[in-house]
Design a protein around this motif. Structure first.
Motif, PDB file in Angstrom:
ATOM      1  N   PRO A   9     -11.349 -17.346  10.354  1.00 59.53           N
ATOM      2  CA  PRO A   9     -11.005 -16.173   9.662  1.00 59.53           C
ATOM      3  C   PRO A   9     -11.342 -14.794  10.586  1.00 59.53           C
ATOM      4  CG  PRO A   9     -13.367 -16.823   9.340  1.00 59.53           C
ATOM      5  CD  PRO A   9     -12.701 -17.975  10.058  1.00 59.53           C
ATOM      6  N   VAL A  10     -10.382 -14.971  11.646  1.00 63.06           N
ATOM      7  CA  VAL A  10     -10.489 -13.680  12.488  1.00 63.06           C
ATOM      8  C   VAL A  10      -9.678 -12.489  12.169  1.00 63.06           C
ATOM      9  CG1 VAL A  10     -10.855 -15.277  14.396  1.00 63.06           C
ATOM     10  CG2 VAL A  10      -8.346 -14.387  13.731  1.00 63.06           C
ATOM     11  N   PRO A  11     -10.328 -11.070  12.514  1.00 59.46           N
ATOM     12  CA  PRO A  11      -9.529 -10.172  12.076  1.00 59.46           C
ATOM     13  C   PRO A  11      -7.990  -9.868  12.638  1.00 59.46           C
ATOM     14  CG  PRO A  11     -11.675  -9.557  12.812  1.00 59.46           C
ATOM     15  CD  PRO A  11     -11.678 -10.955  13.142  1.00 59.46           C
ATOM     16  N   ARG A  12      -7.164  -9.198  12.217  1.00 61.13           N
ATOM     17  CA  ARG A  12      -5.929  -8.863  12.803  1.00 61.13           C
ATOM     18  C   ARG A  12      -5.975  -8.263  14.058  1.00 61.13           C
ATOM     19  NH1 ARG A  12      -1.596  -7.237   8.262  1.00 61.13           N
ATOM     20  NH2 ARG A  12      -2.163  -5.232   9.547  1.00 61.13           N
ATOM     21  N   LEU A 247      17.433  -3.655  15.665  1.00 57.20           N
ATOM     22  CA  LEU A 247      16.081  -3.634  16.131  1.00 57.20           C
ATOM     23  C   LEU A 247      15.187  -3.172  14.667  1.00 57.20           C
ATOM     24  CD1 LEU A 247      17.909  -1.945  18.422  1.00 57.20           C
ATOM     25  CD2 LEU A 247      15.853  -2.563  19.874  1.00 57.20           C
ATOM     26  N   THR A 248      14.100  -4.096  14.508  1.00 54.78           N
ATOM     27  CA  THR A 248      13.263  -3.547  13.676  1.00 54.78           C
ATOM     28  C   THR A 248      11.881  -3.359  14.271  1.00 54.78           C
ATOM     29  OG1 THR A 248      14.449  -4.305  11.758  1.00 54.78           O
ATOM     30  CG2 THR A 248      11.949  -4.191  11.531  1.00 54.78           C
ATOM     31  N   THR A 249      11.124  -2.179  14.365  1.00 57.05           N
ATOM     32  CA  THR A 249       9.966  -2.065  14.891  1.00 57.05           C
ATOM     33  C   THR A 249       8.711  -2.445  13.903  1.00 57.05           C
ATOM     34  OG1 THR A 249      10.241   0.263  14.212  1.00 57.05           O
ATOM     35  CG2 THR A 249      10.940  -0.399  16.587  1.00 57.05           C
ATOM     36  N   ASP A 250       7.667  -1.689  13.877  1.00 62.91           N
ATOM     37  CA  ASP A 250       6.836  -1.943  12.800  1.00 62.91           C
ATOM     38  C   ASP A 250       7.243  -1.413  11.485  1.00 62.91           C
ATOM     39  OD1 ASP A 250       4.503  -2.792  14.363  1.00 62.91           O
ATOM     40  OD2 ASP A 250       4.422  -0.564  15.161  1.00 62.91           O
ATOM     41  N   VAL A 251       6.857  -2.399  10.238  1.00 66.01           N
ATOM     42  CA  VAL A 251       7.444  -2.144   8.901  1.00 66.01           C
ATOM     43  C   VAL A 251       6.209  -2.051   8.126  1.00 66.01           C
ATOM     44  CG1 VAL A 251       8.776  -3.149   7.414  1.00 66.01           C
ATOM     45  CG2 VAL A 251       9.517  -3.641   9.649  1.00 66.01           C
ATOM     46  N   GLY A 252       6.117  -0.771   7.346  1.00 66.22           N
ATOM     47  CA  GLY A 252       5.249  -0.754   6.463  1.00 66.22           C
ATOM     48  C   GLY A 252       5.213  -1.357   4.803  1.00 66.22           C
ATOM     49  N   GLY A 253       5.420  -2.399   4.804  1.00 72.44           N
ATOM     50  CA  GLY A 253       5.815  -3.305   3.752  1.00 72.44           C
ATOM     51  C   GLY A 253       7.417  -3.323   3.143  1.00 72.44           C
ATOM     52  N   GLN A 491      10.078 -11.660  10.684  1.00 69.09           N
ATOM     53  CA  GLN A 491       9.810 -10.161  10.943  1.00 69.09           C
ATOM     54  C   GLN A 491       8.799  -9.920   9.906  1.00 69.09           C
ATOM     55  OE1 GLN A 491      11.366  -7.892  12.946  1.00 69.09           O
ATOM     56  NE2 GLN A 491       9.483  -6.804  12.130  1.00 69.09           N
ATOM     57  N   THR A 492       7.572  -9.366  10.763  1.00 69.43           N
ATOM     58  CA  THR A 492       6.436  -8.931   9.913  1.00 69.43           C
ATOM     59  C   THR A 492       6.677  -7.769   9.067  1.00 69.43           C
ATOM     60  OG1 THR A 492       4.043  -8.409  10.174  1.00 69.43           O
ATOM     61  CG2 THR A 492       5.273  -7.614  12.116  1.00 69.43           C
ATOM     62  N   ASN A 493       6.128  -7.688   7.953  1.00 67.66           N
ATOM     63  CA  ASN A 493       6.223  -6.568   7.216  1.00 67.66           C
ATOM     64  C   ASN A 493       4.940  -5.925   6.719  1.00 67.66           C
ATOM     65  OD1 ASN A 493       9.174  -7.355   5.017  1.00 67.66           O
ATOM     66  ND2 ASN A 493       8.927  -6.905   7.250  1.00 67.66           N
ATOM     67  N   GLY A 494       3.760  -6.406   7.710  1.00 68.40           N
ATOM     68  CA  GLY A 494       2.392  -6.039   7.526  1.00 68.40           C
ATOM     69  C   GLY A 494       1.618  -7.133   6.962  1.00 68.40           C
ATOM     70  N   GLN A 495       2.038  -8.411   7.003  1.00 72.48           N
ATOM     71  CA  GLN A 495       1.392  -9.677   6.487  1.00 72.48           C
ATOM     72  C   GLN A 495       0.357 -10.052   7.729  1.00 72.48           C
ATOM     73  OE1 GLN A 495       4.719  -9.431   6.919  1.00 72.48           O
ATOM     74  NE2 GLN A 495       5.787 -10.389   5.071  1.00 72.48           N
ATOM     75  N   GLY A 496       0.474  -9.690   8.820  1.00 71.17           N
ATOM     76  CA  GLY A 496      -0.405 -10.213   9.961  1.00 71.17           C
ATOM     77  C   GLY A 496       0.131 -11.291  10.749  1.00 71.17           C
ATOM     78  N   LEU A 656      -6.388 -13.514   6.287  1.00 71.37           N
ATOM     79  CA  LEU A 656      -4.953 -13.114   6.082  1.00 71.37           C
ATOM     80  C   LEU A 656      -4.369 -13.341   4.623  1.00 71.37           C
ATOM     81  CD1 LEU A 656      -2.843 -13.773   9.317  1.00 71.37           C
ATOM     82  CD2 LEU A 656      -4.029 -11.617   8.649  1.00 71.37           C
ATOM     83  N   VAL A 657      -5.164 -14.659   4.193  1.00 70.49           N
ATOM     84  CA  VAL A 657      -4.486 -15.304   2.951  1.00 70.49           C
ATOM     85  C   VAL A 657      -5.351 -14.539   1.883  1.00 70.49           C
ATOM     86  CG1 VAL A 657      -5.177 -17.212   1.340  1.00 70.49           C
ATOM     87  CG2 VAL A 657      -4.132 -17.663   3.932  1.00 70.49           C
ATOM     88  N   GLN A 658      -6.661 -14.105   1.970  1.00 67.23           N
ATOM     89  CA  GLN A 658      -7.425 -13.125   0.944  1.00 67.23           C
ATOM     90  C   GLN A 658      -6.481 -12.026   0.956  1.00 67.23           C
ATOM     91  OE1 GLN A 658     -11.443 -13.077   1.639  1.00 67.23           O
ATOM     92  NE2 GLN A 658     -11.622 -15.043   2.100  1.00 67.23           N
TER      93      GLN A 658
END
Length: 775
Positions: A9-12, A247-253, A491-496, A656-658
């Motif tokens: 359970p490590v921090p992101r 290209l997709t950079t960071d995604v906020g959801g 592609q991450t959308n904030g899930q970690g 991450l699951v929590q």
């Protein structure tokens, strides 16, 4: 390395960058000389466009161009195609009208884009947008899901009689009817699954450009996967895929809403090509309400047949699913092939039949929203089961236990063609009831009554099909200094994702997280990808990653054997070191990488790719146990206790699951009690087009959530994962409504449609009191 390996359970690792302003979202990207786009949108739900005069807009300060459908047509720009049409029950094709990027001749929902203005600044573009004079001849509209096919309703598409897009079926209709005829009891329930807006923190945005020197078309876009979008644009612009870079950079959801192609992206890229300079568009929040794809929006009649002991004999479902004015990329697929197979749920129902009719309305398109069909199925089924229990006089807990698929039956083939590979549904239920102190419910109800409140408890069990969407590819490159770069098509959308992938690599390669880079969202750097959706990223992408890492270890072991002057079969790799079995002779990961790099100067020490295709779905499952309190004088509903027991198979990172569970439950509570898209039935105007009228759940609305993981490994992927991203949003709406119905049962109320707002609940209570007084 075990402190950062699988299961820890490590921090992101990405949070330090994101929380200190180091994120790079699409609107953060700027290119030299960029212009800005603003879209002229229809104020009508349905109208003919009889004229467009852009002269005043073109004369406004800073305006570079105004484009309409005629310009796109002249350039040969194609329509946005539905990627997942379905067949009707008679095997004919569904109605599939083409969606132009800018309305051609007719607008079909409020917010339908009619023209795009390009100017030097965003304010100039928005000001000039107001100067585009569009002449409309308004037509009657239809917005209600249940009424769209009624005789005499206005047609959204002239060529589609009765506004019916498709009439689809799955299951054994004759067998269901025979079971109903022989049943001891038949219970019916009418349900509404309310339309919602995804509302991610980061709205949609894009930046289009033409690459200097090559002439390639470049699009920065907030998405859930660049490769699928690039393929669509290849067809729309009639150019080979290699002529595009996405290209997709960071995604906020995203919550599903950013999977799809949208008119604004096509128009922006067309404008950039025409003008020879970059064009940026960023949606405002109110614009998002009018132009983002919406979710859910079903009207259903459900029936269940039971024998004298309360065993399920058959289920029949008839659903009308709103598609909106146009078919979004995967709109027809969601209420059919994604929803219907999961109507089996956790139960041994021998025979089922689902009929789904998709309808066009003068509203925004409807497509996948967190869970995509699985929440709709779970809500329908778990409300029906709870309702049946009350109608036949069996405790809701007992009726579920009586009908569960037992753990000993795994793998279990359902009557609708799914194969559940693993799971223990009864244990999930028992653990949730124990954690939530179901035994003490009566005392809590009495205490609430003394305080003038009504308390109720609700349970829902769920199972979902995840980890589909085609193969995934992962390439692991190792530099001469031992650092690792992962190229992967999710592609991450904030899930970690970054953290989860680093944990898998740390586990497989013994490399610390600070020595690992994760690359996603660039079609130049990542050659293939199926994107993110359906909780597939880590189960499918992680499996490909684990396989490619294994290939790296095999190659590295041969180099290590050479350094150790030993046979490869005698070399063991563990915790970042290669050791000759039975001795203390060892070389480090970095020494091996350095040695391999000398063989090909300028190239990676190791580079291995693996593509993994899941042989079947995974099946996350679990139980939600919810308690609510109702103020009968105001209708206010408070969720006071919430417990979740989930089976996600192997878990890479419990933290991450929590987080995924918390977010999903919050969205489910929002849909159950607060969120609802409302259109004026006469004009088709969106009445909930801002946060003044559309209520999202706040921190105060969400109670602490007790979580337990009963992890039964999946047998369909090497890591044993099942997926966790959507489960919270699947189990929570029926749990909340079941709890509310339990609380209101003192009034004889048997069903409450979502959203159960204070006004709706108060009105039900008042209606009961009035009826009781009349008696």
């Amino acid at each position: 390395m075990t402190k950062f390996g699988i299961g820890q359970p490590v921090p992101r690792t990405e949070d330090a960058r994101l929380l200190t302003g180091g994120g790079r979202y699409t609107d953060d990207v700027s290119l030299p000389g960029q212009a800005y786009a603003a879209f002229v949108r229809s104020p009508y739900a349905h109208a003919d466009v009889t004229g467009i005069d852009s002269a005043a807009a073109l004369a406004a300060p800073g305006v570079l161009a105004v484009y309409t459908a005629a310009d796109l047509d002249a350039a040969g720009i194609g329509p946005i195609e539905c990627q997942a049409p379905v067949r009707n029950r008679d095997r004919s094709r569904c109605a599939n009208p083409k969606r132009p990027a800018l309305a051609r001749g007719r607008v079909r929902h409020v917010g339908d884009p009619v023209a795009v203005v390009i100017a030097e600044t965003v304010d100039q573009a928005r000001d000039a947008m107001e100067l585009v004079a569009v002449e409309y001849a308004e037509r009657p509209s239809v917005s209600g899901t249940g009424e769209a096919m009624e005789p005499g309703r206005p047609l959204v598409w002239d060529e589609t009689p009765d506004n019916r897009c498709f009439d689809w079926g799955m299951g054994d209709e004759a067998g269901v009817e025979a079971a109903f005829a022989a049943a001891a009891r038949v219970v019916e329930l009418d349900l509404i699954n309310n339309r919602v807006v995804a509302n991610p923190m980061e709205g949609r945005a894009c930046l289009a450009a033409v690459e200097e020197g090559t002439g390639r078309l470049v699009l920065y876009v907030s998405s859930q996967g660049v490769h699928g979008l690039r393929k669509q644009f290849s067809s729309i612009f009639k150019l080979p895929e290699e002529r595009f870079r996405f290209l997709t950079t960071d995604v906020g959801g995203g919550f599903g809403m950013k999977i799809f192609n949208y008119p604004e992206y096509v128009a922006a890229l067309f404008a950039a090509r025409e003008l020879g300079r970059p064009v940026k568009w960023t949606s405002e929040r109110t614009e998002g309400f009018l132009s983002d794809d919406h979710g859910r929006d079903h009207v259903t009649k459900a029936r269940i047949a039971l024998d004298a002991e309360g065993h399920f004999l058959a289920i029949r479902v008839d659903t009308i699913a709103n598609m909106g004015a146009y078919l979004s990329n995967y709109g027809p697929f969601v209420p059919t092939d994604l929803m219907a197979p999961m109507l089996v749920g956790s139960y041994r129902t021998p025979v089922l039949y689902a009929r789904v009719q998709g309808v066009f309305t003068n509203t925004q398109p409807v497509d996948a929203y967190r869970g995509a069909g699985r929440p709709e199925a779970a809500y329908l089924l778990e409300r029906l089961v709870d309702h049946a229990a009350r109608e036949v006089g069996i405790d809701p807990v007992e009726i579920r236990r009586r009908n569960f698929v037992p753990a000993t039956a795994m793998p279990y083939s359902t009557p609708l063609g799914q194969v559940y590979d693993s799971g223990d549904f009864a244990k999930n239920l028992d653990d949730a009831l124990a954690m939530g102190d179901h035994a003490g419910l009566a005392a809590r109800k009495s205490d609430a009554a003394r305080r003038g409140k009504l308390r109720g408890a609700g349970i829902s069990t769920y199972i979902e099909a995840c980890s589909g969407g085609g193969p995934e590819q992962a390439t692991v490159e190792v530099a001469g200094d031992g650092r690792v770069v992962l190229f992967i098509g999710t592609q991450t959308n904030g899930q970690g994702h970054e953290t989860a992938y680093k944990q898998i690599l740390a586990d497989r390669l013994g490399v610390p997280p600070e020595d690992i880079e994760v690359v996603q969202g660039d079609t130049d750097r990542v050659s293939f990808g199926s994107g993110t959706g359906g909780s597939r990223s880590v189960p499918v992408g992680g499996a490909a990653l684990a396989e490619s890492a294994g290939k790296v270890v095999a190659k590295a072991s041969a180099v290590a054997a050479d350094l150790l002057e030993a046979a490869p079969v005698d070399v063991e790799f563990k915790d970042g070191a290669f050791t000759v079995v039975g001795t203390d002779r060892a070389v480090s990961w970095k020494e091996v990488a350095a040695k391999a790099a000398t063989a090909a100067p300028g190239a990676p020490a190791f580079s291995e790719m693996a593509q993994w295709t899941p042989p079947s779905n995974t099946y996350p499952n679990g139980t939600h146990f919810c308690e609510v309190e109702v103020d009968p004088d105001t209708g206010e509903v408070e969720v006071v206790s919430y417990t979740v027991v989930d089976d996600f198979g192997m878990v890479i990172n419990p933290l991450l699951v929590q987080g995924q569970i918390h977010g999903g439950v919050a969205q489910g509570i929002g849909q159950a009690l607060q969120e609802r898209v409302v259109f004026d039935p006469e004009s088709g105007q969106l009445l909930t087009g801002s946060f003044m009228d559309y209520q999202l759940p706040r921190a105060v609305d969400i109670p602490p959530i007790a979580i337990k993981l009963n992890c039964v490994p999946s047998t369909t992927n090497a890591l044993g994962m099942k997926g966790a991203g959507e489960a919270g949003a699947i189990g929570s709406p029926p749990a909340v409504i079941n709890a509310l119905v339990d609380a209101l049962s003192v009034y004889g109320i048997r069903h409450v449609d979502m959203p159960a707002t204070p006004q709706a609940v108060w009105s039900l209570i008042q209606a009961h009191r009035t009826a009781a007084a009349a008696e």
